[in-house]
Design a protein around this motif. Structure first.
Motif, short mmCIF file in Angstrom:
data_model
loop_
_atom_site.label_atom_id
_atom_site.label_comp_id
_atom_site.label_asym_id
_atom_site.label_seq_id
_atom_site.Cartn_x
_atom_site.Cartn_y
_atom_site.Cartn_z
N PHE A 72 10.16 28.14 37.87
CA PHE A 72 9.40 27.89 39.10
C PHE A 72 8.50 29.07 39.49
CE2 PHE A 72 8.85 28.34 43.67
CZ PHE A 72 8.21 27.16 43.96
N GLY A 73 7.21 28.79 39.61
CA GLY A 73 6.28 29.79 40.16
C GLY A 73 6.07 31.02 39.33
N LYS A 74 6.30 30.92 38.01
CA LYS A 74 6.17 32.10 37.16
C LYS A 74 4.92 32.05 36.27
CE LYS A 74 8.84 34.94 34.00
NZ LYS A 74 9.98 34.99 33.09
N PHE A 76 1.04 30.20 35.54
CA PHE A 76 -0.02 29.56 36.31
C PHE A 76 -1.07 28.96 35.38
CE2 PHE A 76 2.20 32.51 38.91
CZ PHE A 76 2.39 31.82 40.09
N MET A 80 -8.23 29.09 39.49
CA MET A 80 -7.80 29.15 40.89
C MET A 80 -9.00 28.80 41.78
SD MET A 80 -7.60 33.34 41.24
CE MET A 80 -7.21 33.41 42.98
N TYR A 99 -8.26 32.13 36.66
CA TYR A 99 -7.14 32.78 37.36
C TYR A 99 -7.25 34.28 37.13
CZ TYR A 99 -2.33 33.57 38.92
OH TYR A 99 -1.22 33.99 39.61
N GLN A 100 -7.24 35.05 38.20
CA GLN A 100 -7.47 36.49 38.06
C GLN A 100 -6.90 37.25 39.24
OE1 GLN A 100 -11.89 37.44 39.11
NE2 GLN A 100 -11.76 35.27 38.54
N ASN A 101 -6.75 38.55 39.02
CA ASN A 101 -6.24 39.42 40.09
C ASN A 101 -7.20 39.46 41.28
OD1 ASN A 101 -4.06 40.06 38.52
ND2 ASN A 101 -4.37 42.27 38.57
N LEU A 102 -6.64 39.70 42.46
CA LEU A 102 -7.44 39.98 43.64
C LEU A 102 -7.65 41.50 43.71
CD1 LEU A 102 -5.60 37.80 46.32
CD2 LEU A 102 -7.41 37.12 44.73
N PHE A 118 0.87 30.09 54.12
CA PHE A 118 0.74 29.34 52.88
C PHE A 118 1.29 27.93 53.03
CE2 PHE A 118 5.13 29.29 51.34
CZ PHE A 118 5.71 30.31 52.07
N ARG A 186 -0.10 26.10 45.52
CA ARG A 186 0.17 27.08 46.57
C ARG A 186 -1.13 27.49 47.28
NH1 ARG A 186 4.11 30.92 48.10
NH2 ARG A 186 5.50 29.17 47.71
N THR A 188 -3.00 29.37 50.00
CA THR A 188 -2.61 30.61 50.69
C THR A 188 -3.80 31.14 51.45
OG1 THR A 188 -1.22 31.10 48.77
CG2 THR A 188 -1.59 32.91 50.32
N ILE A 190 -5.10 34.66 53.49
CA ILE A 190 -4.78 36.06 53.83
C ILE A 190 -5.94 36.68 54.62
CG2 ILE A 190 -3.28 36.38 51.81
CD1 ILE A 190 -5.56 37.90 50.46
N PHE A 207 -7.08 30.90 49.14
CA PHE A 207 -7.06 30.62 47.70
C PHE A 207 -5.95 29.63 47.37
CE2 PHE A 207 -4.39 34.49 48.07
CZ PHE A 207 -3.28 34.17 47.30
N ILE A 209 -3.51 28.57 44.02
CA ILE A 209 -3.09 28.73 42.63
C ILE A 209 -2.13 27.60 42.29
CG2 ILE A 209 -3.51 31.22 42.48
CD1 ILE A 209 -0.60 31.72 43.18
#
Lengths: 425, 425
Positions: A72-74, A76, A80, A99-102, A118, A186, A188, A190, A207, A209
């Motif tokens: 679960f949730g590991k 992706f 995104m 899909y990439q880092n923020l 979220f 998910r 979310t 922020i 965002f 994901i």
């Protein structure tokens, strides 16, 4: 990814709060206030617009993980959804990106003051390959309530459902087809303002994901045992325990770990001197019992009094129970239940079954509850992993989610919004 | 900056909590638990070590902003301190790096579950150029309490003070020398595990950023007015309101904005049916009044009952008051005060002065409090911006902070830890 716009917002941050010109008389004419959300949708700034969506496809597609190895949730999907907002310009054009880092300034308010909220929802693929959501309007409604409560912007929920549809369709090869499998989504939001003054964020990022997930119980139901927690409090009247804020989660981990250290899978949150039963871990709780006074079978859960999360699965269980169990003689109740009442029902053999409800597991049956040195039996037989109501609820809800049952709650994406202004490949 | 290690931690996350082998008898032999922190320092893994510090200096030094143009927490120095932690390897080698964005997976737990806590402290430059901190041991103690409460790692506080010293010395040219100016320091710890299961983070990042700040009141004290908030509740017994968690901040903004919309600079948090006076905005609150029963002058603040932040300035005000005001006939009290008592004292002319206390302003005098349609006078004369106690407290505390008074609370960095194993320039 480019650094997010950091809006230095004047007016209401930090020590500069004192700008209102209200007269004393005006101040005094209003009282008994409530928490009114601060909403961006009341402004004339641009709202979320699926028509402005730009898609940049990945050049390094991932190989989907074999379904039986999913955690679960590991892991992706390839892409995104990302939409920026500023107080001065409203919502920017939505983007679907690899899909990439923020990349965020270390002073960003999400790191310091928990400007974050979220949703948890799932996309299901039915036997014919049709991709469906389950009551996405409820998630959108709740995310807007959550964001407004912490001075983050609100948005057009229908627009976000459309945008999520584009993401899901683009990454649909990650959704396993077997029953029980799905794509966990998910959304979310922020706060992204990069200044340390404590005030409403002048910028935000929404965002989404997506993580392919397997069945919560791969080998069938597995009942859990709970430890009643009376030494820590998750939520309280006038607080934010009914919103899906990040702030409600980190403080729950130590009590959860302590329950686990004593052999219990989750903790059961009690509230107040009356020890009202509220939630279990991160799920709502249902109890099926024979009512002491009426002798009738009753399915009961805590009421929406501000101290429990307004679960979409909770709402669905209640609605299905009212529709399908009431004719069988059940009373369906949203009312406060003292832990003492649960003890009494268990002792007198009137506690039929107990289960948690949530997006991840749909229902999660409970075998025992540890409470002040007692280990309460929750009605399951020794070799039983789920009670009748829990089993039927799971069947009913999954029947709708996977499309077997025609129902107003199942949602399939229409084809009409494939119109994209920009497609960057 | 390289992406942070994402530790997929088994054991206690998400649905895998059920691993303990405790017997039922063992479970039952323990009860009436409390929130015991989960601490990494009880393990044999590496703690924070200043000896392992590596420094990478910026190649693009910033031009310090002219002191009179400084805005709180908006501009930062050239460098930041950064230390990573994982559950399997403990604390990694500390690094001082050019100030830069954090690059984090969008699934990182700090964005979803508010695994974040912080401190606010200042470095002061005295007339001789000596750089001092003020009671940094108190900040370290509190940061450790905060982090443990949300299952983040603890650390050697003395080591972090040394590391902060290296950062402050490296960026000392950003500290203005005039009285009232300082370098605001923001030690922050965030959970960095990049999976969505709700459980203890398997990795974390401790970072410190530094922002040059001017005097809170550039032109002398400026009294604020408050709106008493009874419709929203900041903290609750058994909650986390006494810890410096991000989770305590975002939910306070809407009530603060609503007070501002009616012309009040901050809100005053009341608690419970008794309407106990707890905190003001993000500060502790002090009230000086003539006690109704004894006729004695009393300086009173709310007790540390778990619902208010354990302020370092609060503690300092109390200690100085006990040492210097008691001989003048003052009673110094930590006790619960009902809003009704404040109303009565104000009405009867016994309310001498009210002020907030915090790191940013030291003390913040209060002129009026709006409460249920009344506008309470807090004892200041029309042309007065601060009461006598507030003025004296500010002088006393700043005297220690800027080094004029020799005192055990003022802290100057020793020279003995210039030993660095790696200096990368």
């Amino acid at each position: 990814m480019r650094p997010y716009r950091q809006l230095a917002r004047g007016g209401l941050s930090g020590r500069h709060v004192a700008s209102s010109q209200n007269s004393l008389a005006n101040r005094l004419s209003r009282q008994f206030y409530s928490v009114k959300p601060v909403s961006s949708t009341t402004s004339n700034l641009p709202d979320l617009s699926p028509l402005k969506l730009a898609i940049t496809k990945t050049t390094t597609p991932k190989k989907p993980i074999p379904p039986q190895e999913l955690v679960f949730g590991k892991s992706f999907t390839d892409h995104m959804l990302s939409v920026e907002w500023t107080a001065s310009d409203g919502w920017f054009a939505p983007r679907i990106l690899p899909y990439q880092n923020l990349s965020l300034d270390p002073a960003t308010c999400v790191f310091h003051y928990a400007f974050e909220c979220f949703e948890g929802m799932k996309a299901y693929k039915d036997a014919n390959g049709v991709i469906r959501l389950f009551r996405p309007d409820k998630n959108m409604e709740r995310l807007n309530k959550s964001s407004a409560r912490i001075a983050l912007p609100t948005f057009d929920g229908k627009a976000l459902i459309q945008l999520i549809g584009e993401l899901v369709k683009l990454d649909s090869r990650f959704i396993p087809t077997d029953r029980g499998y799905s794509l966990y989504l998910r959304p979310t939001m922020i706060g992204t303002q990069g200044t340390l003054g404590v005030g409403p964020p002048g910028s935000a990022l929404l965002f989404v994901i997506a993580s392919p997930v397997g069945p919560y119980y791969p080998t069938g139901f597995k009942a859990i045992s709970l430890e009643a927690t009376d030494y820590a409090v998750r939520a309280w009247p006038g607080g934010v325990g009914d919103k899906k804020l990040g702030a409600n989660y980190a403080p729950c981990i130590v009590p959860q770990l302590q329950a686990a250290s004593r052999g219990f899978q989750q903790n059961l949150w009690l509230f107040g001197e009356e020890e009202y039963v509220t939630e279990v871990g991160t799920m709502n709780l249902f109890m099926a019992m024979v009512n002491k006074h009426t002798g009738q079978k009753e399915l009961v859960t805590a009421p929406l009094d501000g101290t429990i999360l307004e679960g979409v699965t909770r709402d669905s269980v209640l609605a299905l129970a009212r529709e399908r169990l009431t004719p069988e003689g059940w009373t369906i109740s949203e009312r406060k239940v003292r832990m003492g009442e649960v003890v009494e029902a268990s002792t007198e053999g009137r506690l039929l079954e107990v289960f948690g409800s949530g997006t991840a597991a749909v229902v999660s049956p409970v075998r025992k509850i540890s409470y002040k040195g007692q280990l309460l039996d929750c009605g399951l037989k020794g070799n039983e992993e789920a009670g009748k109501i829990a089993k039927r609820m799971k069947d009913w809800i999954e029947g709708i989610q996977y499309g077997a049952e025609k129902h107003k709650w199942r949602y399939a994406f229409p084809l009409s919004f494939y119109r994209l202004l920009y497609i960057i490949q």
